[in-house]
Design a protein around this motif. Structure first.
Motif, PDB file in Angstrom:
ATOM      1  N   ALA A  73       0.826  -1.209   0.000  1.00  0.00           N
ATOM      2  CA  ALA A  73       0.000   0.000   0.000  1.00  0.00           C
ATOM      3  C   ALA A  73       0.858   1.256   0.000  1.00  0.00           C
ATOM      4  O   ALA A  73       0.548   2.231  -0.688  1.00  0.00           O
ATOM      5  CB  ALA A  73      -0.954   0.000   1.195  1.00  0.00           C
ATOM      6  N   VAL A  74       1.956   1.241   0.758  1.00  0.00           N
ATOM      7  CA  VAL A  74       2.876   2.387   0.778  1.00  0.00           C
ATOM      8  C   VAL A  74       3.415   2.629  -0.632  1.00  0.00           C
ATOM      9  O   VAL A  74       3.454   3.765  -1.108  1.00  0.00           O
ATOM     10  CB  VAL A  74       4.028   2.162   1.788  1.00  0.00           C
ATOM     11  N   VAL A  75       3.817   1.558  -1.303  1.00  0.00           N
ATOM     12  CA  VAL A  75       4.333   1.672  -2.671  1.00  0.00           C
ATOM     13  C   VAL A  75       3.242   2.202  -3.599  1.00  0.00           C
ATOM     14  O   VAL A  75       3.469   3.127  -4.385  1.00  0.00           O
ATOM     15  CB  VAL A  75       4.879   0.320  -3.180  1.00  0.00           C
ATOM     16  N   ALA A  76       2.052   1.630  -3.510  1.00  0.00           N
ATOM     17  CA  ALA A  76       0.955   2.052  -4.386  1.00  0.00           C
ATOM     18  C   ALA A  76       0.606   3.522  -4.161  1.00  0.00           C
ATOM     19  O   ALA A  76       0.398   4.270  -5.125  1.00  0.00           O
ATOM     20  CB  ALA A  76      -0.270   1.167  -4.159  1.00  0.00           C
ATOM     21  N   GLU A  77       0.563   3.938  -2.913  1.00  0.00           N
ATOM     22  CA  GLU A  77       0.244   5.332  -2.615  1.00  0.00           C
ATOM     23  C   GLU A  77       1.346   6.280  -3.081  1.00  0.00           C
ATOM     24  O   GLU A  77       1.095   7.456  -3.310  1.00  0.00           O
ATOM     25  CB  GLU A  77      -0.021   5.515  -1.122  1.00  0.00           C
ATOM     26  N   VAL A  84      -5.849   2.338  -4.041  1.00  0.00           N
ATOM     27  CA  VAL A  84      -5.740   1.116  -3.243  1.00  0.00           C
ATOM     28  C   VAL A  84      -7.056   0.856  -2.521  1.00  0.00           C
ATOM     29  O   VAL A  84      -7.811   1.781  -2.233  1.00  0.00           O
ATOM     30  CB  VAL A  84      -4.572   1.205  -2.230  1.00  0.00           C
ATOM     31  N   SER A  85      -7.332  -0.408  -2.250  1.00  0.00           N
ATOM     32  CA  SER A  85      -8.587  -0.743  -1.570  1.00  0.00           C
ATOM     33  C   SER A  85      -8.517  -0.441  -0.074  1.00  0.00           C
ATOM     34  O   SER A  85      -9.521  -0.139   0.549  1.00  0.00           O
ATOM     35  CB  SER A  85      -8.955  -2.206  -1.805  1.00  0.00           C
ATOM     36  N   ARG A  86      -7.321  -0.553   0.500  1.00  0.00           N
ATOM     37  CA  ARG A  86      -7.108  -0.209   1.911  1.00  0.00           C
ATOM     38  C   ARG A  86      -5.861   0.656   1.986  1.00  0.00           C
ATOM     39  O   ARG A  86      -4.832   0.329   1.415  1.00  0.00           O
ATOM     40  CB  ARG A  86      -6.930  -1.465   2.760  1.00  0.00           C
ATOM     41  N   SER A  87      -5.965   1.730   2.723  1.00  0.00           N
ATOM     42  CA  SER A  87      -4.840   2.654   2.811  1.00  0.00           C
ATOM     43  C   SER A  87      -3.721   2.068   3.669  1.00  0.00           C
ATOM     44  O   SER A  87      -3.936   1.159   4.483  1.00  0.00           O
ATOM     45  CB  SER A  87      -5.298   3.986   3.413  1.00  0.00           C
ATOM     46  N   ALA A  88      -2.534   2.636   3.487  1.00  0.00           N
ATOM     47  CA  ALA A  88      -1.404   2.226   4.315  1.00  0.00           C
ATOM     48  C   ALA A  88      -1.711   2.474   5.788  1.00  0.00           C
ATOM     49  O   ALA A  88      -1.344   1.673   6.645  1.00  0.00           O
ATOM     50  CB  ALA A  88      -0.139   2.969   3.883  1.00  0.00           C
ATOM     51  N   SER A  89      -2.406   3.560   6.085  1.00  0.00           N
ATOM     52  CA  SER A  89      -2.765   3.845   7.479  1.00  0.00           C
ATOM     53  C   SER A  89      -3.672   2.766   8.066  1.00  0.00           C
ATOM     54  O   SER A  89      -3.482   2.336   9.201  1.00  0.00           O
ATOM     55  CB  SER A  89      -3.467   5.201   7.587  1.00  0.00           C
TER      56      SER A  89
END
Length: 111
Positions: A73-77, A84-89
């Motif tokens: 998710a960090v990479v995608a963001e 992304v479907s779910r955030s890194a947070s």
């Protein structure tokens, strides 16, 4: 594209698929050099989990999966125009709920 197809009947099929995969993912991609930022605490907890699984703490295998999802998710963001479907947070909250692994080998594997 016809020449790029790999015939499943080819005895070297698995090797060719593996090589094609590496060629695709290991090449340069737009945004590869963009920096991402995670905190020292987050990097440390992920490293501790990775190390614990490497030392035989199989109870942290699911935590390692959660860490992988968080980093994905960090990479995608960090890439432009990625959703992304779910955030890194959100994923960090899941990972952060895991206890910090203890150092060393599991007691039953200690030498």
């Amino acid at each position: 594209m016809g020449d790029d197809l790999i015939d499943p009947a080819d005895p070297m099929y698995e090797l060719k698929v593996a090589e094609a995969f590496q060629h695709t993912v290991n090449g340069a991609h737009e945004g590869d050099d963009l920096p991402v930022q995670i905190t020292v605490r987050r990097a440390g907890k992920i490293a501790a989990g990775m190390g614990s699984v490497a030392r035989g703490h199989s109870g942290y295998t699911d935590a390692l999966r959660d860490a992988s999802w968080f980093l994905d998710a960090v990479v995608a963001e960090g890439r432009p125009h990625t959703v992304v479907s779910r955030s890194a947070s959100e994923l960090w909250a899941v990972l952060d709920a895991w206890p910090w692994p203890r150092p060393g080998k599991p007691k039953d594997n200690a030498e």
